[in-house]
Write an enzyme that holds these catalytic residues in place. Structure first.
Site, PDB file in Angstrom:
ATOM      1  CB  THR A   2      -0.935  -0.007   1.235  1.00 54.28           C
ATOM      2  OG1 THR A   2      -1.727  -1.192   1.180  1.00 54.28           O
ATOM      3  CG2 THR A   2      -1.833   1.213   1.265  1.00 54.28           C
TER       4      THR A   2
ATOM      5  CG  ASN B 228      -5.512  -8.297  -6.057  1.00 51.50           C
ATOM      6  OD1 ASN B 228      -5.389  -7.536  -7.017  1.00 51.50           O
ATOM      7  ND2 ASN B 228      -6.433  -8.113  -5.130  1.00 51.50           N
TER       8      ASN B 228
ATOM      9  CG  HIS C 207       1.643  -9.463   3.917  1.00 52.51           C
ATOM     10  ND1 HIS C 207       0.400 -10.012   3.711  1.00 52.51           N
ATOM     11  CD2 HIS C 207       1.557  -8.188   3.500  1.00 52.51           C
ATOM     12  CE1 HIS C 207      -0.399  -9.081   3.202  1.00 52.51           C
ATOM     13  NE2 HIS C 207       0.288  -7.961   3.057  1.00 52.51           N
TER      14      HIS C 207
ATOM     15  CB  THR D 211      13.902   4.298  13.410  1.00 50.36           C
ATOM     16  OG1 THR D 211      14.286   5.556  13.936  1.00 50.36           O
ATOM     17  CG2 THR D 211      14.859   3.219  13.890  1.00 50.36           C
TER      18      THR D 211
ATOM     19  CB  CYS E 295     -19.735  -8.515   3.639  1.00 51.73           C
ATOM     20  SG  CYS E 295     -21.310  -8.245   4.405  1.00 51.73           S
TER      21      CYS E 295
HETATM   22  C1  LIG Z   1      -1.969  -6.333  -5.874  1.00 54.33           C
HETATM   23  C2  LIG Z   1      -1.826  -5.818  -4.480  1.00 54.33           C
HETATM   24  N1  LIG Z   1      -1.355  -4.579  -4.282  1.00 54.33           N
HETATM   25  C3  LIG Z   1      -1.190  -4.071  -3.055  1.00 54.33           C
HETATM   26  C4  LIG Z   1      -1.519  -4.795  -1.935  1.00 54.33           C
HETATM   27  C5  LIG Z   1      -1.323  -4.185  -0.574  1.00 54.33           C
HETATM   28  O1  LIG Z   1      -0.164  -4.687   0.027  1.00 54.33           O
HETATM   29  P1  LIG Z   1       0.053  -4.538   1.618  1.00 54.33           P
HETATM   30  O2  LIG Z   1      -0.894  -5.475   2.265  1.00 54.33           O
HETATM   31  O3  LIG Z   1       1.486  -4.928   1.829  1.00 54.33           O
HETATM   32  O4  LIG Z   1      -0.176  -3.111   1.959  1.00 54.33           O
HETATM   33  C6  LIG Z   1      -2.034  -6.087  -2.082  1.00 54.33           C
HETATM   34  C7  LIG Z   1      -2.465  -6.874  -0.904  1.00 54.33           C
HETATM   35  O5  LIG Z   1      -3.468  -7.542  -0.927  1.00 54.33           O
HETATM   36  C8  LIG Z   1      -2.186  -6.620  -3.398  1.00 54.33           C
HETATM   37  O6  LIG Z   1      -2.665  -7.845  -3.601  1.00 54.33           O
END
Ligand SMILES: Cc1ncc(COP(=O)(O)O)c(C=O)c1O
Length: 405
Positions: free
Chosen positions: A76, A155, A205, A241, A328
């Site tokens: 993000t 995604n 993650h 930091t 939802c």
């Molecule tokens: C394509 C895509 N972009 C951005 C993100 C956001 O990443 P983060 O959870 O590390 O902020 C995700 C997470 O689901 C994602 O699948």
């Protein structure tokens, strides 16, 4: 009572931390807790760990220099920095941004925010497989375009976009190219030089590293305004930091991803294809996304006459964790913007199931899923209240030729 088995099929939402990653991180909480900016040895130990992590990430994505790796808090933040940082830097020259309709909310909502401050945004449509058209990009791009941001792979439906070609078109028009590679890094080969991108977002993650850490790759020489101002960390592009334990974890995850990628890609592709082929044998199903230009670990299937959230809850009761194409919100069930963008009727989008496999998915897990999902679907269809209402929609979808892949 026998315990319900646990089958985690939501690796695109997040992945478990690899035990080797966790082990390497632990030292940096209470032994090597120094601040990497300090000159004494405790601080320098953290700095050395930071350097190693930077090298590992740079190696995974083929960056020319470790200076191109900016550590941050995740996908993000990377997406926000790319969009706002480029637009802000060029606000007096260029006021146009191009993205696609199927991006993650981290891109879509940032774009909407920028629109409020006078930036013109073009949202490119996609075809029935989720692919952005190169022609559409060529037609949309102008001298006013500061940035084009198209995700490497989606995604939800796993479609892999033609990034290299789009980066070329973008550069020919004098604009900067960013890709959200959160779903691809560690899953398919990603080489920033080969792709020709200027900026690329990574999230730890999604590749068996810890949450809350990521990278924005920034090709050397790309002008960018930072979002965070402060002590000048990360060459001034991201003050604060450093999250040393998190960064160490991401570095280790990157090293493991590079080592495991070829075998994992082959193993997951086989498992994915088995799931897709078997599910398509169930009556009234369709595959969402492209059959081959697709993430190795993603299967997304619509089961007509089934309500997605009911399916997820029923699967949960049987120990299978998966996602659906409806989210939802407080008042209503809204269908996935991605599934709507590829042309699905909301009724069909609601009945979609996303299964995303991972490092520890076994053949037994696949067989168990292939047994349980059709049973759940059959059950839900038998009690489906809106089967009759949707019948007409399904037929019209078939007429439009959306049903053949
Ligand atoms: C394509 C895509 N972009 C951005 C993100 C956001 O990443 P983060 O959870 O590390 O902020 C995700 C997470 O689901 C994602 O699948």
């Amino acid at each position: 009572m026998s315990e319900v088995r646990r089958v985690y099929m939501d690796n695109s939402a997040t992945t478990p931390v690899d035990p080797e990653v966790k082990e390497e991180m632990m030292r940096f909480f209470s032994e090597e807790y120094g601040n990497a900016s300090q000159m004494y040895s405790l601080g320098q130990n953290a700095n050395v760990a930071l350097i190693l992590a930077r090298e590992r990430v740079a190696s995974l994505i083929g960056a020319k220099s470790t200076n191109e790796i900016i550590f941050n808090s995740g996908g993000t933040e990377g997406d926000n920095t790319a969009l706002k940082g480029i637009v802000l830097n060029r606000k007096n020259e260029k006021k146009h941004l191009i993205t696609s309709e199927i991006e993650h909310p981290a891109i879509l909502n940032t774009s909407k925010y920028l629109e409020k401050s006078g930036i013109k945004v073009t949202y490119l449509p996609v075809d029935e497989f989720g692919l952005v058209s190169l022609e559409d990009l060529k037609n949309a791009i102008t001298k006013e375009t500061a940035l084009v941001s198209i995700m490497h792979a989606n995604n939800e439906i796993g479609t892999i976009e033609p990034i290299k070609e789009m980066a070329e078109i973008t550069h020919d028009a004098g604009a900067v190219f960013h890709t959200d590679a959160v779903q691809t890094v560690g899953k398919i080969p990603v080489d920033v030089e080969e792709l020709g991108v200027d900026l690329l977002s990574i999230s730890s993650h999604k590749l068996y590293g810890p949450k809350g850490v990521g990278v924005l790759y920034k090709k050397q020489g790309t002008r960018l305004e930072p979002l965070m101002h402060g002590g000048g960390h990360e060459k001034g592009f991201r003050s604060g930091t450093e999250n040393i334990s998190g960064i160490v974890g991401l570095g280790k995850a990157a090293e493991l991803a590079e080592k495991h990628l070829p075998q994992e890609q082959a193993k997951l592709t086989k498992m994915r294809d088995k799931l897709i082929d078997q599910f398509l044998k169930v009556k009234d199903t369709r595959l969402n996304g492209h059959r081959t230009k697709r993430l190795p670990h993603n299967a997304n299937i619509s089961f007509k006459y089934v309500e997605g959230e009911a399916m997820i809850l029923r699967l949960d009761a049987q120990g299978i964790y998966a996602s659906t194409g409806s989210a939802c919100s407080t008042k209503k069930l809204s269908a996935s913007h991605v599934l709507l963008a590829i042309g699905l009727r909301p009724e069909i989008a609601h009945g979609s199931l996303r299964l995303t496999l991972g490092r520890w998915t076994t053949d037994d897990d696949i067989d168990y899923t292939l047994k349980v999902v059709p049973e759940v679907v059959k059950d839900l269809r038998e009690m489906s209240a809106y089967r009759k209402d949707t019948e007409e929609f399904v037929m019209s979808l078939k007429d439009e030729g959306h049903d053949d892949h």
